[in-house]
Design an enzyme around this catalytic site. Structure first.
Site, PDB file in Angstrom:
ATOM      1  N   ARG A  78      31.180  31.410  28.839  1.00 51.58           N
ATOM      2  CA  ARG A  78      29.843  31.095  29.356  1.00 51.58           C
ATOM      3  C   ARG A  78      29.540  29.609  29.356  1.00 51.58           C
ATOM      4  NH1 ARG A  78      29.840  35.961  27.811  1.00 51.58           N
ATOM      5  NH2 ARG A  78      31.119  35.083  26.187  1.00 51.58           N
ATOM      6  N   THR A  79      29.762  28.968  28.209  1.00 52.35           N
ATOM      7  CA  THR A  79      29.319  27.576  28.087  1.00 52.35           C
ATOM      8  C   THR A  79      30.104  26.706  29.070  1.00 52.35           C
ATOM      9  OG1 THR A  79      28.814  27.998  25.781  1.00 52.35           O
ATOM     10  CG2 THR A  79      28.956  25.696  26.452  1.00 52.35           C
ATOM     11  N   LYS A  88      50.259  16.738  21.143  1.00 57.22           N
ATOM     12  CA  LYS A  88      51.163  15.654  20.734  1.00 57.22           C
ATOM     13  C   LYS A  88      50.602  14.854  19.571  1.00 57.22           C
ATOM     14  CE  LYS A  88      52.533  14.949  25.569  1.00 57.22           C
ATOM     15  NZ  LYS A  88      52.418  13.996  26.687  1.00 57.22           N
ATOM     16  N   ARG A  98      33.390  20.857  22.961  1.00 57.64           N
ATOM     17  CA  ARG A  98      33.372  21.940  21.949  1.00 57.64           C
ATOM     18  C   ARG A  98      34.579  21.734  21.048  1.00 57.64           C
ATOM     19  NH1 ARG A  98      32.511  28.272  23.056  1.00 57.64           N
ATOM     20  NH2 ARG A  98      30.387  27.471  23.124  1.00 57.64           N
ATOM     21  N   HIS A 157      24.724  24.082  18.382  1.00 61.64           N
ATOM     22  CA  HIS A 157      25.026  24.397  19.788  1.00 61.64           C
ATOM     23  C   HIS A 157      23.725  24.234  20.575  1.00 61.64           C
ATOM     24  CE1 HIS A 157      26.791  26.077  23.266  1.00 61.64           C
ATOM     25  NE2 HIS A 157      27.227  27.242  22.806  1.00 61.64           N
TER      26      HIS A 157
HETATM   27  C1  NCD Z   1      28.485  31.312  21.033  1.00 60.51           C
HETATM   28  C2  NCD Z   1      29.285  30.175  20.421  1.00 60.51           C
HETATM   29  O1  NCD Z   1      30.329  29.797  20.959  1.00 60.51           O
HETATM   30  O2  NCD Z   1      28.807  29.684  19.424  1.00 60.51           O
HETATM   31  N1  NCD Z   1      28.846  31.625  22.347  1.00 60.51           N
HETATM   32  C3  NCD Z   1      28.226  30.959  23.372  1.00 60.51           C
HETATM   33  O3  NCD Z   1      28.330  29.763  23.501  1.00 60.51           O
HETATM   34  N2  NCD Z   1      27.436  31.693  24.184  1.00 60.51           N
HETATM   35  C4  NCD Z   1      28.379  32.496  20.174  1.00 60.51           C
HETATM   36  C5  NCD Z   1      29.616  33.162  19.659  1.00 60.51           C
HETATM   37  O4  NCD Z   1      30.743  32.746  19.912  1.00 60.51           O
HETATM   38  O5  NCD Z   1      29.452  34.179  18.965  1.00 60.51           O
END
Ligand code: NCD
Length: 307
Positions: free
Chosen positions: A48-49, A77, A98, A126
């Site tokens: 999703r993100t 590497k 991320r 997040h």
């Molecule tokens: C979340 C995350 O990556 O923190 N997912 C997201 O970004 N929608 C929640 C999760 O992984 O449970």
């Protein structure tokens, strides 16, 4: 909103949040032209993100460059994060990062001049997820005089940490429901206390459910458990089924950042309270608004004049 980077929800004022949400509400009808390049740096899995940031940048008329998986990048590497972000800022007007380590986004932001968005740093924060969560809450229940339940993995769930902190800007009572071993980390609890948040903790959903306007369910973050046995002890403890919801308000807003494993049974999906797919879809307009504002702050012109 006048921030160079978006690292944590604690940096967002009520005014910042409302400005992004207002912009998000109108952006799909009248998108500004932001012909920019967004760098996607995902050191952890994401659907999703990553895809909604990708879609958001493209819907603004820009494009994206993607590091791809860790296994196919120079990280393999032995390249440091500081070097990777310094290189990729030369290819992009903004970065989305991320990473599995808490604090990674903050550290990386010190090495770059382009805006950097924290798309999850380990069990930390997040904040762009929080903006779309708040957008969804505002659309369905409003953001005033609200009783919110947040349930599941409150210890490792970064979406929880960001949402709880952002909710302190609004008139929201927060109820945290989790097994004892997965309660909020001390640092998050401390921050909530400092902000004067109205917080209560529970191990059971039943008693509090009828009061809730919003129930935000989260996945147990299996990948963050040091010991698989510990995970097994708590997995599957809370599960929302149509029966669970019999005691909930008819207009409860049932949310989940997704992916779900078994926290919400598929039979719930057809009930009017199920709002999690709508929530996921809101990622695009909200991230369009966020990117547009960060790029504007960074001096990236509209209408095709990118770096
Ligand atoms: C979340 C995350 O990556 O923190 N997912 C997201 O970004 N929608 C929640 C999760 O992984 O449970």
């Amino acid at each position: 909103m006048r921030h160079d980077h978006l690292i944590t929800a604690t940096q967002l004022s009520r005014d910042d949040i409302e400005t992004v949400l207002d912009r998000a509400a109108e952006i799909a009808d009248d998108p500004p032209e932001r012909d920019a390049v967004l760098g996607l740096l995902f050191f952890e899995p994401s659907t999703r993100t990553k895809m909604s940031f990708d879609a958001a940048m493209k819907r603004l008329g820009g494009t994206t460059v993607d590091m791809g998986s860790v296994d196919s990048s120079s990280v393999k590497k032995g390249e440091t994060l500081a070097d990777t972000v310094r290189v990729v800022e030369g290819y992009a007007d903004a970065l989305v990062l991320r990473h599995p380590s808490e604090g990674a986004a903050k550290m990386a932001s010190r090495f770059v001049d382009v805006p950097l968005v924290n798309a999850g740093d380990g069990a930390g924060q997040h904040p762009s997820q929080t903006l779309l969560d708040l957008y969804t809450i505002r659309e369905n229940a409003g953001l005033d005089d609200l009783t919110v339940g947040i349930m599941g993995d409150l210890k490792y769930g970064r979406t929880v940490h960001s949402l709880a902190s952002a909710l302190t800007n609004f008139d929201a009572r927060q109820h945290f429901i989790s097994p004892e071993s997965l309660q909020l980390p001390r640092s998050v609890r401390f921050d909530l206390h400092q902000e004067g948040a109205q917080v209560r903790e529970h191990t059971d959903l039943e008693a509090i459910l009828p009061e809730l306007d919003v129930l935000y369910v989260t996945r147990i973050q299996r990948e963050r458990f040091p010991d698989e046995n510990e995970y097994r002890q708590v997995a599957g403890q809370y599960r929302i089924t149509p029966e669970t919801l019999e005691d909930a308000k008819d207009d409860l807003v049932l949310m989940h950042p997704l992916p779900r494993v078994d926290e919400i049974s598929p039979e719930v999906d057809d009930l009017p309270q199920a709002t999690y797919f709508e929530q996921a879809h809101n990622g695009v307009p909200v991230r369009m608004a966020l990117l547009d504002m960060l790029l504007e702050n960074a001096g990236v012109e509209t209408g095709g004049d990118s770096r």
